[in-house]
Design an enzyme around this catalytic site. Structure first.
Site, PDB file in Angstrom:
ATOM      1  CB  CYS A   4      -0.909  -0.026   1.226  1.00 47.53           C
ATOM      2  SG  CYS A   4      -1.781   1.529   1.474  1.00 47.53           S
ATOM      3  CB  CYS A   7       0.876   1.325   4.354  1.00 49.90           C
ATOM      4  SG  CYS A   7      -0.734   0.808   4.967  1.00 49.90           S
ATOM      5  CG  ASP A  30      -3.378  14.300  -4.901  1.00 52.82           C
ATOM      6  OD1 ASP A  30      -4.298  13.572  -4.493  1.00 52.82           O
ATOM      7  OD2 ASP A  30      -2.793  14.117  -6.001  1.00 52.82           O
ATOM      8  CG  HIS A  46      -4.296  -0.770   4.998  1.00 55.98           C
ATOM      9  ND1 HIS A  46      -3.873  -0.041   3.908  1.00 55.98           N
ATOM     10  CD2 HIS A  46      -5.184  -1.675   4.527  1.00 55.98           C
ATOM     11  CE1 HIS A  46      -4.482  -0.490   2.814  1.00 55.98           C
ATOM     12  NE2 HIS A  46      -5.283  -1.493   3.165  1.00 55.98           N
ATOM     13  CG  ASN A  96     -13.026   9.677  -4.920  1.00 50.23           C
ATOM     14  OD1 ASN A  96     -14.085  10.293  -5.018  1.00 50.23           O
ATOM     15  ND2 ASN A  96     -11.877  10.154  -5.375  1.00 50.23           N
ATOM     16  CG  HIS A 107      -4.171   3.840   3.341  1.00 44.27           C
ATOM     17  ND1 HIS A 107      -3.159   3.133   4.000  1.00 44.27           N
ATOM     18  CD2 HIS A 107      -4.558   4.817   4.193  1.00 44.27           C
ATOM     19  CE1 HIS A 107      -2.968   3.675   5.195  1.00 44.27           C
ATOM     20  NE2 HIS A 107      -3.807   4.699   5.332  1.00 44.27           N
ATOM     21  CG  HIS A 109      -7.345   8.893   0.071  1.00 46.58           C
ATOM     22  ND1 HIS A 109      -7.321   7.565  -0.281  1.00 46.58           N
ATOM     23  CD2 HIS A 109      -7.713   9.564  -1.050  1.00 46.58           C
ATOM     24  CE1 HIS A 109      -7.652   7.433  -1.549  1.00 46.58           C
ATOM     25  NE2 HIS A 109      -7.901   8.627  -2.045  1.00 46.58           N
ATOM     26  CG  HIS A 111      -9.360  13.615  -2.494  1.00 52.29           C
ATOM     27  ND1 HIS A 111      -8.306  13.631  -3.388  1.00 52.29           N
ATOM     28  CD2 HIS A 111      -9.843  12.354  -2.509  1.00 52.29           C
ATOM     29  CE1 HIS A 111      -8.175  12.427  -3.928  1.00 52.29           C
ATOM     30  NE2 HIS A 111      -9.096  11.630  -3.412  1.00 52.29           N
TER      31      HIS A 111
HETATM   32  P1  AMP Z   1      -8.467   8.412  -5.109  1.00 52.03           P
HETATM   33  O1  AMP Z   1      -8.767   8.406  -6.576  1.00 52.03           O
HETATM   34  O2  AMP Z   1      -9.543   9.029  -4.281  1.00 52.03           O
HETATM   35  O3  AMP Z   1      -8.041   7.046  -4.623  1.00 52.03           O
HETATM   36  O4  AMP Z   1      -7.236   9.399  -4.941  1.00 52.03           O
HETATM   37  C1  AMP Z   1      -5.913   8.995  -4.852  1.00 52.03           C
HETATM   38  C2  AMP Z   1      -5.066  10.244  -4.887  1.00 52.03           C
HETATM   39  O5  AMP Z   1      -3.776   9.905  -4.462  1.00 52.03           O
HETATM   40  C3  AMP Z   1      -4.935  10.869  -6.289  1.00 52.03           C
HETATM   41  O6  AMP Z   1      -5.419  12.213  -6.246  1.00 52.03           O
HETATM   42  C4  AMP Z   1      -3.436  10.802  -6.558  1.00 52.03           C
HETATM   43  O7  AMP Z   1      -2.970  11.921  -7.262  1.00 52.03           O
HETATM   44  C5  AMP Z   1      -2.853  10.714  -5.161  1.00 52.03           C
HETATM   45  N1  AMP Z   1      -1.556  10.054  -5.048  1.00 52.03           N
HETATM   46  C6  AMP Z   1      -1.194   8.861  -5.569  1.00 52.03           C
HETATM   47  N2  AMP Z   1       0.072   8.568  -5.218  1.00 52.03           N
HETATM   48  C7  AMP Z   1       0.520   9.594  -4.447  1.00 52.03           C
HETATM   49  C8  AMP Z   1       1.736   9.887  -3.781  1.00 52.03           C
HETATM   50  N3  AMP Z   1       2.775   9.044  -3.830  1.00 52.03           N
HETATM   51  N4  AMP Z   1       1.830  11.031  -3.081  1.00 52.03           N
HETATM   52  C9  AMP Z   1       0.782  11.890  -3.032  1.00 52.03           C
HETATM   53  N5  AMP Z   1      -0.397  11.678  -3.638  1.00 52.03           N
HETATM   54  C10 AMP Z   1      -0.529  10.542  -4.336  1.00 52.03           C
END
Ligand code: AMP
Length: 123
Positions: A4, A7, A30, A46, A96, A107, A109, A111
Site C-alpha cells: 500500500c 502505508c 496530493d 490501514h 472516493n 487506503h 483518504h 481529499h
Molecule cells: P483516489 O482516486 O480518491 O483514490 O485518490 C488517490 C489520490 O492519491 C490521487 O489524487 C493521486 O494523485 C494521489 N496520489 C497517488 N500517489 C501519491 C503519492 N505518492 N503522493 C501523493 N499523492 C498521491
C-alpha cells in the site's frame, strides 16, 4: 499493508510533502493536485475504504474531519465571513470509495481541495 503506497508514506518508506502528522493521522500534498491546494488526510492504520469503517472508527474519522478547519486556515482556503451570502474562499472535501466511487488508492483518504477558481477538474 506491504503493497500500500499510503502505508509506505505513513511509515516514511516513501517520500511525501507532509503538512501535518500525529500518532494516528498524516496529511500530505496530493502528487497530482486538482486544485491550487490539494491535501490528502489519511489514517496511519490501514483501512482500505470508507466502506470498511465501523462504529469504533468514529473517533478517528471525527479527528480527521475536525482537522480540516485548521488545515484550511493554514493553507489560506478557509471560508471567510459568517457563512452567509457575503462569504469568500472555501474548499471541497471528497472521499472516493470503491470502483464506482473512482477510488484509485485503497487506503482511506479524505481529499481537501481549495483555492481560487478555476481548478483543473472544474468539480
Ligand atoms: P483516489 O482516486 O480518491 O483514490 O485518490 C488517490 C489520490 O492519491 C490521487 O489524487 C493521486 O494523485 C494521489 N496520489 C497517488 N500517489 C501519491 C503519492 N505518492 N503522493 C501523493 N499523492 C498521491
Amino acid at each position: 499493508m506491504a503493497d500500500c503506497i499510503f502505508c509506505k508514506i505513513a511509515n516514511k518508506e516513501l517520500p511525501s510533502t507532509t503538512v501535518y502528522e500525529n500518532d494516528r493521522i498524516m496529511v500530505f500534498r496530493d502528487i497530482h493536485p486538482a486544485a491550487p491546494t490539494h491535501l490528502l488526510i489519511i489514517p496511519k492504520r490501514h483501512i482500505p475504504t470508507l466502506s470498511h469503517c465501523q462504529a469504533d472508527d468514529a473517533a478517528l474519522l471525527g479527528e480527521m474531519m475536525a482537522l480540516i478547519p485548521e488545515l484550511a486556515k493554514k493553507e489560506g482556503i478557509q471560508v471567510e465571513g459568517d457563512g452567509n451570502g457575503a462569504s469568500k474562499g472555501g474548499f471541497r472535501v471528497v472521499v472516493n470509495a470503491g470502483p464506482d466511487g473512482r477510488q484509485d488508492v485503497y487506503h482511506l483518504h479524505i481529499h481537501l481541495m481549495g483555492g481560487p477558481r478555476p481548478w483543473k477538474n472544474q468539480n
